[in-house]
Design a protein around this motif. Structure first.
Motif: not given
Lengths: 147, 147
Positions: B34-63
């Motif tokens: 992932l460092s090829k794109e300069g992105v930490p693993v956690e950010q990839w996880r966040i993007l992946k969870v959000l990529s369902d297009g739905n809104g997710h609350s911070m609490g949901e996301l944190a879990d």
DNA sequence: CTTCAATTCTTGAATATTCAATATTTTCAA
DNA sequence: TTGAAAATATTGAATATTCAAGAATTGAAG
């Protein structure tokens, strides 16, 4: 019939994620027990490695307890203050520092060990003897295959 | 015949340790890609969870991404600066913030996904198809049994 | 209705970790 | 034997994480 492309698979199906999740959970449980003695997991690992009575260099220790060098140095500083461990310069290679466990450290380590054993027994109960040993086997082999 | 008492068993035999070790290694490999794109693993996880297009609350996301709240808030701040995600106040519960992925975020997420798929394929090769799926199964069930 | 407790997220200070640079010692080639 | 490179540990500055407290909103009991 074709499997869905991995690109769209949810994060929860990735091995990296499952490992992170399991590790987080088991570690949380262990932390909880060890907190009875006010000791972080890493310090328990350090004490356990040193409790073979041999001197271990900082490099060795860092590898063994999964910490990088500066972090270990600072944690050891604290443990020296608490007189759990002590430093001795390696007589054969004066670049190295050999770490030893103190008597106080040994006493604490015993207590921590039994707290950790509690946890493993709790896992065995809820997760099963067979699953546990199979999981351990697979993890060992994954680690092996990654080197 | 009796097994040696666990108290004296080396740290490398503890499930907690094996999990930490495996997690560290797999995570290190993923980070590297992932460092090829300069992105930490956690950010990839966040993007992946959000990529369902739905809104997710911070609490949901944190879990979902295994971060605690303040850490997530600060990471999201950075991602908002990079215009990868954006905040919307939840109209139904104004305590909540709903996170969404931006178009830029989607593009990046695709690239990251394929880097991650590379890694999973690499694991499959060196570790084996069967071991991998068996390990995943066991990890899922360990996580289940811990709740 | 009103008030008090619970939920959700963020902030700021304290703490911990990491990166890069340094000091010391050893190794080894010329 | 000398001098440059490698190995080992530590330090200090930059960065990140965590803890405890705070602000805003909702829920729910009286």
């Amino acid at each position: 019939m074709a499997k869905p492309p991995k690109e769209n698979s949810p994060i929860t199906e990735h091995l990296a994620y499952l490992l992170a999740q399991a590790n987080r959970e088991i570690n949380r449980q262990l932390e909880l027990r060890l907190s009875k003695e006010g000791v972080p997991v890493e310090q328990w690992r350090i004490l356990k490695v040193l409790s073979d009575g041999n001197g271990h260099s900082m490099g060795e220790l860092a590898d063994a307890v999964l910490l990088n060098h500066p972090t270990l140095t600072k944690m050891i500083d604290r443990m020296v203050s608490d007189t759990l461990v002590y430093r001795v310069q390696d007589p054969n290679d004066r670049r190295k520092v050999l770490m030893f466990i103190s008597d106080r450290g040994k006493v604490l380590c015993k207590k921590l060990n039994s707290l950790a054993v509690d946890q493993e027994e709790h896992i065995l109960e809820s997760y099963g003897d067979k699953s546990t040993s199979e999981l351990k086997r697979l993890l060992e082999s994954l680690i092996d295959s990654s080197n």
